[in-house]
Design a protein around this motif. Structure first.
Motif, mmCIF file in Angstrom:
data_model
loop_
_atom_site.group_PDB
_atom_site.id
_atom_site.type_symbol
_atom_site.label_atom_id
_atom_site.label_comp_id
_atom_site.label_asym_id
_atom_site.label_seq_id
_atom_site.Cartn_x
_atom_site.Cartn_y
_atom_site.Cartn_z
ATOM 1 N N VAL A 3 10.265 42.335 87.821
ATOM 2 C CA VAL A 3 9.051 42.242 88.008
ATOM 3 C C VAL A 3 8.775 44.024 87.105
ATOM 4 O O VAL A 3 8.932 44.951 87.916
ATOM 5 C CB VAL A 3 7.862 41.831 89.075
ATOM 6 C CG1 VAL A 3 6.398 42.932 89.119
ATOM 7 C CG2 VAL A 3 7.864 40.795 89.475
ATOM 8 N N THR A 4 7.890 43.547 86.048
ATOM 9 C CA THR A 4 8.232 44.959 85.118
ATOM 10 C C THR A 4 6.239 44.972 84.812
ATOM 11 O O THR A 4 5.479 44.191 84.324
ATOM 12 C CB THR A 4 9.112 45.210 83.748
ATOM 13 O OG1 THR A 4 9.960 45.189 84.498
ATOM 14 C CG2 THR A 4 8.625 46.970 83.150
ATOM 15 N N ALA A 5 5.914 46.087 85.230
ATOM 16 C CA ALA A 5 4.008 46.969 84.718
ATOM 17 C C ALA A 5 4.523 46.981 83.343
ATOM 18 O O ALA A 5 5.075 48.509 83.389
ATOM 19 C CB ALA A 5 3.534 46.789 85.501
ATOM 20 N N LEU A 6 3.215 46.998 82.400
ATOM 21 C CA LEU A 6 3.619 47.764 81.183
ATOM 22 C C LEU A 6 1.763 48.762 81.444
ATOM 23 O O LEU A 6 1.327 48.033 81.515
ATOM 24 C CB LEU A 6 3.494 47.439 79.927
ATOM 25 C CG LEU A 6 5.156 47.374 79.685
ATOM 26 C CD1 LEU A 6 6.005 46.436 80.666
ATOM 27 C CD2 LEU A 6 5.241 47.374 78.619
ATOM 28 N N VAL A 7 2.149 49.957 81.490
ATOM 29 C CA VAL A 7 0.280 50.750 80.976
ATOM 30 C C VAL A 7 0.876 51.572 79.964
ATOM 31 O O VAL A 7 1.598 51.799 79.746
ATOM 32 C CB VAL A 7 -0.197 51.144 82.806
ATOM 33 C CG1 VAL A 7 0.128 50.331 83.757
ATOM 34 C CG2 VAL A 7 1.220 52.281 83.002
ATOM 35 N N SER A 8 -0.551 52.545 79.661
ATOM 36 C CA SER A 8 -0.719 53.466 79.370
ATOM 37 C C SER A 8 -1.789 54.002 79.978
ATOM 38 O O SER A 8 -2.951 53.716 79.746
ATOM 39 C CB SER A 8 -1.064 53.054 77.871
ATOM 40 O OG SER A 8 -2.794 52.654 76.924
#
Length: 290
Positions: A3-8
């Motif tokens: 499970v991979t979360a992407l943020v910026s």
């Protein structure tokens, strides 16, 4: 599967990157659009074909009923990004004001996403949008913090520009501390580099003291299609962005497997209903796009 979360730290192409990874995965995949500022895929790539009756917001009421209701609602509110149904999307919020209602839903949704990854063998990606900080901590409403804490990998999306790196330096210490204190550990944090600007991966990693897990090319035409929809650009299926995205999914999996994860308690047995509902949807059809 991870499970991979992407943020910026600021708009760096999180949604386009998350969609590229989801569409390019060699396994069944799922994208959960969990940006509290509101989702854009519904009006963008999907061209308004999925109405507000579907999506993330409707899970809040189901969660208050119990795990079984949440499992059923989750399966019912997925739409397909491909004809075969191997690429799934949980559409995001239609109004940022809805974010407050999800505060107690995020932990339960994290359980559901791990069921999809571990038991249904999906690559799971979370579009968590732009990080919001309050007094040096993750904002309790404007960032889906529980999803980040439970993710196997948290990737901060950055560009190879001085501006992007400066903004990333501002949020990385707070994000690293939050993952260390509330998540599976600070080493869940990595970078996903969009190759736009003069700085290469090794320079970005050294500058931010954070490993670059994968990199994607700055493919403006394809990224615009993924975020705004319309007609796919010529050669879309063979584009550099999708080719590199497939490699990136493998690099993310390798990075996740190298980590020694904290073992979480197994999800409630009622969540097994997700798999049954998904099988029923695959047989009966369901909401489709593409």
């Amino acid at each position: 599967m991870p499970v991979t979360a992407l943020v910026s730290a600021k708009s760096c192409g999180v949604t386009a990157a998350a969609l590229a990874l989801t569409l390019a995965s060699k396994r069944p995949s799922l994208l959960a659009e969990c940006d509290p500022a509101g989702g854009t895929i519904r009006a963008g790539l999907l061209g308004g074909q999925v109405n507000a009756g579907f999506g993330l917001y409707h899970l809040a009421r189901a969660e208050r009923t119990g795990p079984e209701a949440l499992a059923n609602a989750f399966a019912s509110h997925l739409c397909h990004l491909d004809q075969a149904g191997h690429r799934k999307l949980l559409p995001g919020l239609t109004d940022p004001a809805q974010a407050a209602a999800l505060a107690r839903t995020w932990p339960a949704l994290a359980d559901v996403l791990h069921v999809m990854a571990q038991q249904a063998s999906h690559d799971v990606y979370i579009d968590a949008g732009r990080l919001a900080l309050e007094a040096g901590h993750l904002h309790p409403t404007l960032t889906p913090a529980p999803l980040l804490y439970r993710a196997d990998m948290v990737l901060l999306v950055v560009r190879g520009t001085e501006q992007s790196l400066a903004l990333a330096r501002h949020v990385i210490p707070s994000l690293r501390t939050a993952l260390q204190e509330n998540g599976s550990s600070a080493n869940a944090l990595g970078l996903l580099l969009i190759e736009d600007g003069p700085f290469r991966a090794h320079q970005v990693g050294e500058s931010l003291q954070t490993p670059v897990i994968a990199a994607l090319p700055h493919d403006q035409d394809v990224a615009h299609y993924l975020t705004a929809g319309g007609h796919p650009p010529r050669g879309y299926g063979r584009s550099a962005l999708l080719r590199y995205a497939r490699t990136a999914t493998e690099q993310i999996e390798v990075a996740a497997s190298r980590r020694q994860f904290q073992q979480y308690a197994p999800p409630a047995p009622q969540l097994a209903g997700i798999l049954q509902r998904l099988n029923q949807q695959h047989t009966e059809g369901g909401v489709k796009h593409g």
